[in-house]
Design an enzyme around this catalytic site. Structure first.
Site, PDB file in Angstrom:
ATOM      1  N   ASP A   1      69.040  37.580 -52.856  1.00 25.14           N
ATOM      2  CA  ASP A   1      67.475  38.414 -53.313  1.00 25.14           C
ATOM      3  C   ASP A   1      67.681  40.005 -53.988  1.00 25.14           C
ATOM      4  O   ASP A   1      68.395  40.519 -53.257  1.00 25.14           O
ATOM      5  CB  ASP A   1      66.598  38.022 -52.132  1.00 25.14           C
ATOM      6  CG  ASP A   1      65.361  38.867 -52.611  1.00 25.14           C
ATOM      7  OD1 ASP A   1      65.464  39.069 -53.499  1.00 25.14           O
ATOM      8  OD2 ASP A   1      64.793  39.061 -51.603  1.00 25.14           O
TER       9      ASP A   1
ATOM     10  N   ARG B   1      61.688  48.914 -58.424  1.00 22.89           N
ATOM     11  CA  ARG B   1      62.363  48.315 -57.474  1.00 22.89           C
ATOM     12  C   ARG B   1      64.117  48.163 -57.610  1.00 22.89           C
ATOM     13  O   ARG B   1      63.864  48.019 -58.433  1.00 22.89           O
ATOM     14  CB  ARG B   1      61.935  47.483 -56.866  1.00 22.89           C
ATOM     15  CG  ARG B   1      62.036  46.353 -55.306  1.00 22.89           C
ATOM     16  CD  ARG B   1      61.190  45.141 -54.983  1.00 22.89           C
ATOM     17  NE  ARG B   1      60.682  43.939 -55.640  1.00 22.89           N
ATOM     18  CZ  ARG B   1      60.294  44.282 -56.383  1.00 22.89           C
ATOM     19  NH1 ARG B   1      59.354  44.462 -56.377  1.00 22.89           N
ATOM     20  NH2 ARG B   1      60.317  42.725 -57.003  1.00 22.89           N
TER      21      ARG B   1
ATOM     22  N   TYR C   1      55.186  52.306 -57.600  1.00 20.98           N
ATOM     23  CA  TYR C   1      54.352  51.385 -58.326  1.00 20.98           C
ATOM     24  C   TYR C   1      53.292  51.654 -59.255  1.00 20.98           C
ATOM     25  O   TYR C   1      52.789  52.239 -58.478  1.00 20.98           O
ATOM     26  CB  TYR C   1      54.138  49.779 -58.396  1.00 20.98           C
ATOM     27  CG  TYR C   1      54.981  48.362 -57.857  1.00 20.98           C
ATOM     28  CD1 TYR C   1      56.456  48.230 -58.166  1.00 20.98           C
ATOM     29  CD2 TYR C   1      55.205  48.839 -55.775  1.00 20.98           C
ATOM     30  CE1 TYR C   1      57.458  47.969 -57.425  1.00 20.98           C
ATOM     31  CE2 TYR C   1      56.677  48.363 -55.630  1.00 20.98           C
ATOM     32  CZ  TYR C   1      57.392  47.669 -55.544  1.00 20.98           C
ATOM     33  OH  TYR C   1      58.223  47.038 -55.675  1.00 20.98           O
TER      34      TYR C   1
ATOM     35  N   HIS D   1      54.561  40.146 -57.876  1.00 21.65           N
ATOM     36  CA  HIS D   1      55.298  38.787 -57.888  1.00 21.65           C
ATOM     37  C   HIS D   1      54.864  38.080 -59.600  1.00 21.65           C
ATOM     38  O   HIS D   1      54.406  36.916 -59.001  1.00 21.65           O
ATOM     39  CB  HIS D   1      54.442  37.685 -57.093  1.00 21.65           C
ATOM     40  CG  HIS D   1      54.608  38.449 -54.926  1.00 21.65           C
ATOM     41  ND1 HIS D   1      54.259  37.223 -54.377  1.00 21.65           N
ATOM     42  CD2 HIS D   1      56.424  39.147 -55.000  1.00 21.65           C
ATOM     43  CE1 HIS D   1      54.901  38.414 -52.872  1.00 21.65           C
ATOM     44  NE2 HIS D   1      55.910  39.060 -52.935  1.00 21.65           N
TER      45      HIS D   1
ATOM     46  N   HIS E   1      54.593  47.796 -49.957  1.00 14.70           N
ATOM     47  CA  HIS E   1      55.028  46.167 -49.300  1.00 14.70           C
ATOM     48  C   HIS E   1      56.151  46.872 -48.140  1.00 14.70           C
ATOM     49  O   HIS E   1      56.127  48.395 -48.488  1.00 14.70           O
ATOM     50  CB  HIS E   1      55.954  45.274 -50.117  1.00 14.70           C
ATOM     51  CG  HIS E   1      57.099  45.828 -51.898  1.00 14.70           C
ATOM     52  ND1 HIS E   1      57.889  45.987 -50.579  1.00 14.70           N
ATOM     53  CD2 HIS E   1      57.300  46.128 -52.320  1.00 14.70           C
ATOM     54  CE1 HIS E   1      58.977  46.993 -51.512  1.00 14.70           C
ATOM     55  NE2 HIS E   1      58.212  47.004 -53.353  1.00 14.70           N
TER      56      HIS E   1
ATOM     57  N   GLU F   1      64.341  46.990 -49.510  1.00 12.29           N
ATOM     58  CA  GLU F   1      64.036  47.394 -51.063  1.00 12.29           C
ATOM     59  C   GLU F   1      62.894  47.842 -51.572  1.00 12.29           C
ATOM     60  O   GLU F   1      61.667  46.850 -51.952  1.00 12.29           O
ATOM     61  CB  GLU F   1      63.728  45.654 -51.114  1.00 12.29           C
ATOM     62  CG  GLU F   1      62.857  44.767 -50.477  1.00 12.29           C
ATOM     63  CD  GLU F   1      62.703  43.590 -50.603  1.00 12.29           C
ATOM     64  OE1 GLU F   1      61.804  43.525 -52.127  1.00 12.29           O
ATOM     65  OE2 GLU F   1      62.664  42.285 -50.004  1.00 12.29           O
TER      66      GLU F   1
ATOM     67  N   HIS G   1      63.225  42.354 -45.366  1.00  5.84           N
ATOM     68  CA  HIS G   1      63.087  40.905 -44.226  1.00  5.84           C
ATOM     69  C   HIS G   1      64.048  40.167 -44.052  1.00  5.84           C
ATOM     70  O   HIS G   1      65.239  40.501 -44.770  1.00  5.84           O
ATOM     71  CB  HIS G   1      61.623  39.395 -45.473  1.00  5.84           C
ATOM     72  CG  HIS G   1      62.604  39.600 -46.921  1.00  5.84           C
ATOM     73  ND1 HIS G   1      63.434  38.854 -47.380  1.00  5.84           N
ATOM     74  CD2 HIS G   1      62.078  40.399 -48.165  1.00  5.84           C
ATOM     75  CE1 HIS G   1      63.645  38.587 -48.592  1.00  5.84           C
ATOM     76  NE2 HIS G   1      62.751  39.663 -49.027  1.00  5.84           N
TER      77      HIS G   1
ATOM     78  N   ASP H   1      54.918  11.503 -63.813  1.00  8.18           N
ATOM     79  CA  ASP H   1      56.206  10.705 -62.350  1.00  8.18           C
ATOM     80  C   ASP H   1      56.840  11.930 -63.020  1.00  8.18           C
ATOM     81  O   ASP H   1      58.479  11.124 -62.502  1.00  8.18           O
ATOM     82  CB  ASP H   1      56.546   9.469 -63.910  1.00  8.18           C
ATOM     83  CG  ASP H   1      55.120   8.569 -63.843  1.00  8.18           C
ATOM     84  OD1 ASP H   1      55.388   8.342 -63.110  1.00  8.18           O
ATOM     85  OD2 ASP H   1      56.359   7.509 -64.917  1.00  8.18           O
TER      86      ASP H   1
ATOM     87  N   ASP I   1      63.846  40.797 -60.493  1.00 12.96           N
ATOM     88  CA  ASP I   1      64.030  40.538 -59.030  1.00 12.96           C
ATOM     89  C   ASP I   1      64.450  39.245 -59.260  1.00 12.96           C
ATOM     90  O   ASP I   1      63.833  38.131 -59.573  1.00 12.96           O
ATOM     91  CB  ASP I   1      62.619  40.236 -57.879  1.00 12.96           C
ATOM     92  CG  ASP I   1      63.095  40.453 -56.956  1.00 12.96           C
ATOM     93  OD1 ASP I   1      63.576  39.794 -56.423  1.00 12.96           O
ATOM     94  OD2 ASP I   1      61.960  40.718 -56.055  1.00 12.96           O
TER      95      ASP I   1
HETATM   96  N1  GLY Z   1      61.660  38.297 -54.486  1.00 10.43           N
HETATM   97  C1  GLY Z   1      60.433  38.011 -53.394  1.00 10.43           C
HETATM   98  C2  GLY Z   1      61.626  39.648 -52.631  1.00 10.43           C
HETATM   99  O1  GLY Z   1      62.149  40.232 -52.893  1.00 10.43           O
HETATM  100  O2  GLY Z   1      61.150  39.446 -50.915  1.00 10.43           O
HETATM  101 MN    MN Z   2      63.440  40.218 -50.963  1.00  8.46          MN
HETATM  102 MN    MN Z   3      64.049  40.091 -54.302  1.00  7.86          MN
END
Ligand code: GLY
Ligand code: MN
Ligand code: MN
Length: 436
Positions: A267, A402, A384, A239, A346, A380, A350, A36, A256
């Site tokens: 962010d 980061r 790592y 993540h 990465h 960013e 974005h 629920d 983060d």
């Molecule tokens: N918090 C997700 C990113 O940094 O893209």
């Molecule tokens: Mn980000």
């Molecule tokens: Mn982030």
């Protein structure tokens, strides 16, 4: 956000659609967490962008040039008993008075009303494939019109991606949007500062997450995504969200975490030593990532393309990794071979807006998109180095760093919306544990 902001957005979209078209946007569905209990409700970002309306079970319809009203909102009816149990509802009157709808109907009447609205139009702007249940409903309305073809009914004959024009609009932030994003950044800045100030060896990652949440809620915001609070080896998991391990003396902590204000996200990432003193190897990596971020931010200016900041970060990181002995070879060749991806896997950012990974194309006509005033992006970079990394001396192990900031492209360059949060390693050392 003031209602005139939404009026402007709807007008702009309708101008692009043309007078033979109709746009249909369903609200986000309620999602069940367990039995629920629902997940906290979050409105669909496209729907929110055009309506400001935060209730589920709603459908917004835009019909440019329609005499009897261009903006129609279907929503839940007022219902004193339901409202006693589940909270207030705006109702149809409120939809018109507060949310500027030209007309509003109970959502339960949509099957009777929507086919008639569709029939007047040739082209339907809709985001197909996002909500299979609603896709099906829309097709059943269209089919019900087709079935009446011999009686003279004409179903729309073109389905067009609503995302294409809408997401391009969302990419360019208005003054009101930038102001909301500043507030989202401010709440996250306070949260990160507090996390640093209350950090010491021996406490748990979830303790730090609680400090973040305290500041988010104090500012009247919610987290824009599940915070990442990763100490030691967890700093190397991109993540990581378990946030339940002890923070050890001598380890780094990577946080983060961003806030959402009025639907708009910040962010931000910072990395700092749990005990308030960077070890030499930790500081080497920290300063390298910081230099990469600074180089990338310098490239986040109008006229440069989307990938320029990333290229700048990769260059600094690769050179630095060679200097520190973590990569061997000539930087230019290592960049061509993407050797840096072992430690930097990465991208450098974005778009940021109503969604953390916001909408908007990164490439246009097969070229990277040019940066323009009003766009907001994250910058960013990171490095790592998990424990056990082959051929890497132990002193580098478990270093995950980061540094992430939110950057508004302006006419003359850029503005870092999150600049109120220090990145300076000495200042960070001074902050860690300072409230204890
Ligand atoms: N918090 C997700 C990113 O940094 O893209
Ligand atoms: Mn980000
Ligand atoms: Mn982030």
């Amino acid at each position: 956000m003031q209602s005139k902001e939404y009026v402007k957005r709807r007008k702009t979209l309708m101008r692009m659609m043309g007078n033979d078209a109709i746009a249909i946007l369903p609200s986000a569905p309620v999602r069940i967490r367990n039995r629920d209990v629902d997940y906290p409700y979050r409105q669909d970002s496209d729907f929110l962008y055009l309506t400001g309306f935060e209730e589920p079970e709603s459908v917004a319809v835009l019909i440019p040039g329609r005499k009897h009203g261009q903006y129609i909102l279907f929503c839940r009816e007022k219902d004193p008993e339901q409202e006693t149990w589940h909270g207030r509802r705006t109702g149809q009157e409120g939809a018109i008075e507060t949310y500027g709808a030209d007309d509003a109907f109970p959502i339960t009447d949509i099957d009777d009303i929507l086919p008639g609205l569709l029939e007047e139009r040739d082209r339907v702007f809709y985001s197909m494939g996002r909500d299979p249940e609603f896709d099906h409903q829309l097709m059943s309305w269209v089919n019900s019109i087709r079935e009446r073809a011999r009686a003279g009914s004409q179903a729309p004959h073109e389905f067009v991606s609503l995302e294409y024009p809408l997401h391009d609009m969302r990419l360019y932030k208005s003054r009101a949007e930038v102001s909301a994003m500043r507030k989202a950044a401010k709440a996250a800045i306070s949260a990160h500062q507090r996390a640093m100030m209350y950090c010491e060896p021996g406490i748990n990652e979830h303790h730090i997450e609680a400090e973040l949440m305290y500041e988010f809620h104090l500012a009247g915001t919610v987290p824009s995504y599940t915070p990442i609070v990763g100490g030691g080896d967890n700093s190397c998991i991109l993540h990581y969200t378990d946030n339940n391990q002890l923070l050890e003396d001598g380890d780094l902590l990577l946080i983060d975490a961003g806030a959402e204000h009025d639907g708009y996200a910040s962010d931000i990432t910072r990395t700092f030593p749990v005990n308030g003193r960077f070890k030499p190897a930790q500081r080497d990596i920290y300063e390298l990532v910081l230099a990469a971020q600074e180089a990338a931010i310098k490239k986040a200016i109008p006229g440069n393309h989307w990938n320029d900041p990333h290229d700048a970060a990769v260059k600094v990181l690769t050179k630095g990794l060679v200097r520190l002995g973590l990569l061997k070879g000539r930087p230019a060749q290592l960049i061509r071979d993407e050797a840096y991806k072992r430690f930097y896997m990465h991208r450098t950012g974005h778009w940021l807006g109503l969604d953390v990974h916001d909408v908007g194309d990164y490439r246009v006509d097969e070229e990277w998109r040019l940066l323009e005033p009003g766009m907001v992006m994250t910058v960013e970079p990171g490095i790592y180095i998990p424990a056990g990394s082959k051929g890497v001396a132990r002193r580098w192990w478990n270093i995950g760093v980061r540094i992430e900031d939110d950057v508004l492209i302006t006419r003359d360059g850029n503005e870092v919306l999150s600049r109120g949060l220090t990145r300076d390693p000495d200042e960070i050392e001074g902050l860690v544990g300072s409230a204890l």
